[in-house]
Design a protein around this motif. Structure first.
Motif, short mmCIF file in Angstrom:
data_model
loop_
_atom_site.label_atom_id
_atom_site.label_comp_id
_atom_site.label_asym_id
_atom_site.label_seq_id
_atom_site.Cartn_x
_atom_site.Cartn_y
_atom_site.Cartn_z
N VAL A 189 0.85 -1.20 0.00
CA VAL A 189 0.00 0.00 0.00
C VAL A 189 0.88 1.24 0.00
O VAL A 189 1.77 1.39 0.85
CB VAL A 189 -0.95 0.01 1.23
N LYS A 190 0.66 2.12 -0.97
CA LYS A 190 1.44 3.36 -1.09
C LYS A 190 0.53 4.54 -0.75
O LYS A 190 -0.54 4.69 -1.35
CB LYS A 190 1.98 3.49 -2.52
N PHE A 191 0.96 5.35 0.22
CA PHE A 191 0.09 6.41 0.76
C PHE A 191 0.42 7.77 0.15
O PHE A 191 1.61 8.09 -0.04
CB PHE A 191 0.27 6.49 2.28
N ASN A 192 -0.60 8.56 -0.09
CA ASN A 192 -0.37 9.95 -0.50
C ASN A 192 0.21 10.73 0.67
O ASN A 192 -0.06 10.41 1.83
CB ASN A 192 -1.69 10.61 -0.90
N ARG A 193 0.99 11.78 0.37
CA ARG A 193 1.47 12.71 1.40
C ARG A 193 0.72 14.02 1.24
O ARG A 193 0.35 14.39 0.12
CB ARG A 193 2.97 12.97 1.20
N SER A 194 0.53 14.74 2.35
CA SER A 194 -0.20 16.01 2.26
C SER A 194 0.49 16.99 1.33
O SER A 194 -0.14 17.83 0.71
CB SER A 194 -0.31 16.67 3.64
N SER A 195 1.83 16.86 1.22
CA SER A 195 2.58 17.80 0.38
C SER A 195 2.56 17.43 -1.10
O SER A 195 3.10 18.17 -1.92
CB SER A 195 4.03 17.85 0.87
N ASP A 196 1.97 16.30 -1.44
CA ASP A 196 1.97 15.91 -2.86
C ASP A 196 1.20 16.93 -3.69
O ASP A 196 0.10 17.34 -3.31
CB ASP A 196 1.29 14.54 -3.03
N PRO A 197 1.75 17.30 -4.83
CA PRO A 197 1.03 18.28 -5.67
C PRO A 197 -0.18 17.66 -6.35
O PRO A 197 -1.09 18.37 -6.77
CB PRO A 197 2.09 18.70 -6.70
N PHE A 198 -0.19 16.33 -6.48
CA PHE A 198 -1.32 15.64 -7.12
C PHE A 198 -1.68 14.41 -6.31
O PHE A 198 -0.92 13.99 -5.44
CB PHE A 198 -0.95 15.21 -8.55
N ASN A 199 -2.79 13.84 -6.65
CA ASN A 199 -3.21 12.62 -5.99
C ASN A 199 -2.48 11.44 -6.64
O ASN A 199 -2.96 10.83 -7.60
CB ASN A 199 -4.74 12.48 -6.15
N TYR A 200 -1.28 11.15 -6.11
CA TYR A 200 -0.44 10.13 -6.76
C TYR A 200 -1.10 8.75 -6.76
O TYR A 200 -0.91 7.98 -7.69
CB TYR A 200 0.93 10.06 -6.09
N ALA A 201 -1.83 8.45 -5.69
CA ALA A 201 -2.46 7.13 -5.63
C ALA A 201 -3.37 6.93 -6.85
O ALA A 201 -3.30 5.92 -7.55
CB ALA A 201 -3.26 6.99 -4.33
N HIS A 202 -4.18 7.95 -7.13
CA HIS A 202 -5.12 7.82 -8.24
C HIS A 202 -4.40 7.90 -9.59
O HIS A 202 -4.75 7.20 -10.53
CB HIS A 202 -6.19 8.91 -8.14
N LEU A 203 -3.37 8.75 -9.63
CA LEU A 203 -2.60 8.86 -10.90
C LEU A 203 -1.88 7.56 -11.21
O LEU A 203 -1.85 7.11 -12.36
CB LEU A 203 -1.55 9.95 -10.76
N GLU A 204 -1.29 6.94 -10.18
CA GLU A 204 -0.56 5.69 -10.43
C GLU A 204 -1.54 4.58 -10.82
O GLU A 204 -1.25 3.77 -11.69
CB GLU A 204 0.28 5.28 -9.20
N TRP A 205 -2.70 4.58 -10.16
CA TRP A 205 -3.71 3.59 -10.55
C TRP A 205 -4.03 3.75 -12.04
O TRP A 205 -4.10 2.76 -12.78
CB TRP A 205 -4.99 3.77 -9.71
N ALA A 206 -4.24 5.00 -12.47
CA ALA A 206 -4.61 5.25 -13.88
C ALA A 206 -3.50 4.77 -14.82
O ALA A 206 -3.78 4.17 -15.86
CB ALA A 206 -4.87 6.75 -14.08
N CYS A 207 -2.24 5.00 -14.44
CA CYS A 207 -1.12 4.57 -15.30
C CYS A 207 -1.05 3.05 -15.39
O CYS A 207 -0.79 2.48 -16.46
CB CYS A 207 0.20 5.13 -14.79
N LEU A 208 -1.25 2.37 -14.25
CA LEU A 208 -1.21 0.90 -14.27
C LEU A 208 -2.37 0.36 -15.10
O LEU A 208 -2.25 -0.62 -15.83
CB LEU A 208 -1.24 0.33 -12.84
N GLU A 209 -3.51 1.04 -15.00
CA GLU A 209 -4.68 0.63 -15.78
C GLU A 209 -4.41 0.82 -17.28
O GLU A 209 -4.80 -0.01 -18.11
CB GLU A 209 -5.90 1.46 -15.33
N LEU A 210 -3.70 1.90 -17.61
CA LEU A 210 -3.32 2.14 -19.01
C LEU A 210 -2.44 1.00 -19.52
O LEU A 210 -2.63 0.50 -20.63
CB LEU A 210 -2.58 3.47 -19.09
N CYS A 211 -1.48 0.58 -18.70
CA CYS A 211 -0.62 -0.55 -19.08
C CYS A 211 -1.46 -1.81 -19.31
O CYS A 211 -1.27 -2.54 -20.27
CB CYS A 211 0.42 -0.85 -17.99
N ARG A 212 -2.40 -2.02 -18.39
CA ARG A 212 -3.24 -3.22 -18.50
C ARG A 212 -4.03 -3.20 -19.81
O ARG A 212 -4.10 -4.19 -20.52
CB ARG A 212 -4.20 -3.28 -17.31
N ARG A 213 -4.61 -2.03 -20.13
CA ARG A 213 -5.40 -1.94 -21.37
C ARG A 213 -4.53 -2.15 -22.60
O ARG A 213 -5.01 -2.54 -23.64
CB ARG A 213 -6.07 -0.57 -21.47
#
Ligand SMILES: Nc1ncnc2c1ncn2[C@@H]1O[C@H](COP(=O)(O)OP(=O)(O)OP(=O)(O)O)[C@@H](O)[C@H]1O
Ligand SMILES: [Mg+2]
Length: 410
Positions: A189-213
Motif C-alpha cells: 500500500v502506497k500512501f499519499n502525502r499532504s505535500s503531494d502536488p497531485f493525488n499520486y495514488a489515483h494517478l498511479e492507478w490510472a497509469c497501471l490501468e493504461l498498461c493493463r489496457r
C-alpha cells in the motif's frame, strides 16, 4: 582496525520451503566504512543473482565504503524504511548493521530475509504484513513522515516496523494482508502525502490501468481512502504466491552496479536493460516486447522517474524473467528528460520514431514493433475514460489529460 559482522540469509521457495541460502560477512573499517563483503553459498542452493556461477560458493565483493552487492542492497529499505527504523531504535543516524538488523522483522518483499545469527529462529516469521483493517489505527501524520509523536506508541511503531521497514522506494508504504472469504490477498500500500502536488495514488492507478489496457503485465491495483480522507494505492504483490510461497526478485540496479565497488550506475539505458533480458530471461521475446511497451508508456505519460530500481527480474519456478510493471507515475513538472536513455538520448523516442527504436534497441521484428506501438496508441485513446473512472478531482484530471497531450503531435 576492522571488525566482521555476520549475517545469515534465509530463503523461501515458491513452494513455501524455508532454507539457509548462505552467510554474509561484512568487513567494517574505520568510520563504519564497508571494506569488503563476503558471501558463502550453502552447497546445492539456488543462486540469488543469475551471474553467480553454481561452481563457486565463496564470493568476495569490494565496496565504495557504503555500497553493498545488489542482491543484498535490494532487500534493504530506502528513506522511508530507514525513518521507521530510526524512530524505533531512537537513533538519528543508522549504520548499515542497524539497518540490516531492524529491517523486515516479520514482513518482507521477495524471497530472502537477512537475519542475525544471534536471533532465535522463531523470530524469522514470514508473515505477510499488517492486517489492512488496522490501518485506520495509525495516526495520519505518519504518512507525512512525522514519526516523532510515536515515541510512546510502541504498538503503532511495531506495526510500521513490521510492514514498512524493508520495502524500498521513497514514498510512504506498508506491506499489508487483506483477509477475504476466498483466502487472503497480499498488497503493497502506497500512501499519499499532504505535500503531494497531485493525488499520486489515483494517478498511479490510472497509469497501471493504461498498461493493463495495452496488454502489458501489471499487478492488480485498487485505490482506497483512509478515515482521514487520505488516499492510498493498493498494488497486489507479485512476489508472493496465494499459498504464501515466495519468488525472489532482483532490480536492474543490482545487475548494473559497478562490479568493483558496487556503486550504482550513474547512467543507464533501455538498451542495457534489453541486454540483460537477452542474457537471463527464459522468455526474452515476450520480455523485450513488454519492456518496449513500458518505455512507450513512460514516454507517453511522462514517467521520467524510470530509474533502475523501478525494473526487476523475478525468479519463478521456471527461471528468471522480467517482473510485472510497477511504479509508473507522471512527473509533476512535466519533464521530458528520462532517467534511462534510448538511442543515446534521455528524450525517449516519440511514436513517430518508436518502431525504429523497437527494432534497433529491443531487437523486435518490424511486425512486432508495429503491433506494440499500435496497442499503446489504442490504449491511450482510453486515457480520458480511465481518468474519468479514477476518482481524481477536477484539478488532477486536468493535469492527467495535459500529461499525454504531446503524443497527439507524434
Ligand atoms: N506489486 C509488487 N509486488 C512486489 N514488489 C513490489 C511491487 N511493487 C513494487 N515492488 C517493490 O517495492 C519497491 C518499492 O515500490 P515502488 O517503486 O512502487 O515505490 P516508490 O516509493 O514509488 O519508489 P520510488 O522511490 O522509485 O518513487 C520496488 O522497487 C519493488 O522492488
Ligand atoms: Mg520505485
Amino acid at each position: 582496525m576492522s571488525h566482521n559482522e555476520h549475517f545469515l540469509l534465509k530463503r523461501m521457495s515458491p513452494a513455501g520451503q524455508v532454507y539457509d541460502a548462505g552467510t554474509m560477512t561484512l568487513v567494517i573499517g574505520a568510520g563504519e566504512r564497508i571494506e569488503q563483503v563476503q558471501f558463502n553459498y550453502r552447497p546445492e542452493t539456488e543462486r540469488l543473482d543469475p551471474r553467480h556461477s553454481t561452481d563457486e560458493h565463496d564470493l568476495t565483493f569490494g565496496s565504495n565504503g557504503r555500497a553493498l552487492p545488489g542482491f543484498i542492497d535490494d532487500f534493504l529499505p530506502d528513506d522511508w524504511g530507514k525513518k521507521i527504523i530510526a524512530a524505533h531504535i531512537q537513533k538519528r543516524f543508522l549504520n548499515v548493521c542497524e539497518v540490516i538488523e531492524n529491517s523486515g522483522i516479520h514482513s518482507t518483499l521477495g524471497a530472502i530475509k537477512i537475519v542475525s545469527p544471534r536471533e532465535p529462529l522463531e523470530e524469522h516469521i514470514w508473515d505477510t504484513g499488517v492486517d489492512i483493517d488496522l490501518l485506520h489505527s495509525i495516526p495520519d501524520q505518519v504518512w507525512d513522515g512525522d514519526l516523532d509523536e510515536l515515541r510512546n506508541r510502541e504498538d503503532t511503531l511495531m506495526m510500521l516496523i513490521r510492514g514498512g521497514s524493508q520495502a524500498g522506494g521513497a514514498r510512504p508504504k506498508l506491506i499489508v494482508t487483506e483477509k477475504q472469504t476466498q483466502g487472503s490477498r497480499f498488497w503493497l500500500v502506497k500512501f499519499n502525502r499532504s505535500s503531494d502536488p497531485f493525488n499520486y495514488a489515483h494517478l498511479e492507478w490510472a497509469c497501471l490501468e493504461l498498461c493493463r489496457r495495452a496488454g502489458l503485465p501489471v499487478p492488480a491495483a485498487e485505490c482506497m481512502t483512509l478515515p482521514s480522507g487520505r488516499a492510498a494505492l493498493k498494488v497486489e504483490r507479485f512476489d508472493v504466491m496465494p499459498s504464501g510461497g515466495r519468488y525472489h526478485m532482483l532490480t536492474f540496479n543490482s545487475l548494473l552496479k559497478n562490479e568493483h565497488d558496487q556503486d550504482d550506475a550513474l547512467f543507464a539505458s533501455y538498451e542495457a536493460l534489453a541486454d540483460i533480458i537477452r542474457h537471463y530471461s527464459y522468455q526474452p521475446q515476450t520480455d523485450l516486447g513488454t519492456l518496449f511497451g513500458q518505455m512507450l508508456i513512460n514516454m507517453a505519460v511522462r514517467n521520467t522517474d524510470d530509474h533502475l530500481r523501478n525494473f526487476s527480474l523475478i525468479r519463478d519456478q521456471t527461471g528468471w524473467k522480467l517482473s510485472p510493471i510497477y511504479d509508473v507515475v507522471p512527473n509533476e513538472n512535466l519533464d521530458t528528460k528520462h532517467q534511462l536513455s534510448c538511442l543515446y538520448s534521455q528524450y525517449l523516442p516519440s511514436f513517430k520514431d518508436a518502431e525504429k527504436a523497437g527494432i534497433r534497441c529491443f531487437g523486435l521484428s518490424p511486425e512486432e514493433a508495429q503491433r506494440i506501438v499500435e496497442s499503446i496508441k489504442l490504449a491511450l485513446q482510453e486515457w480520458p475514460s480511465i481518468i474519468a473512472r479514477s476518482g481524481m478531482n477536477e484539478n488532477d484530471r486536468e493535469f492527467a489529460l495535459t500529461v499525454t497531450k504531446h503524443t497527439n503531435r507524434s
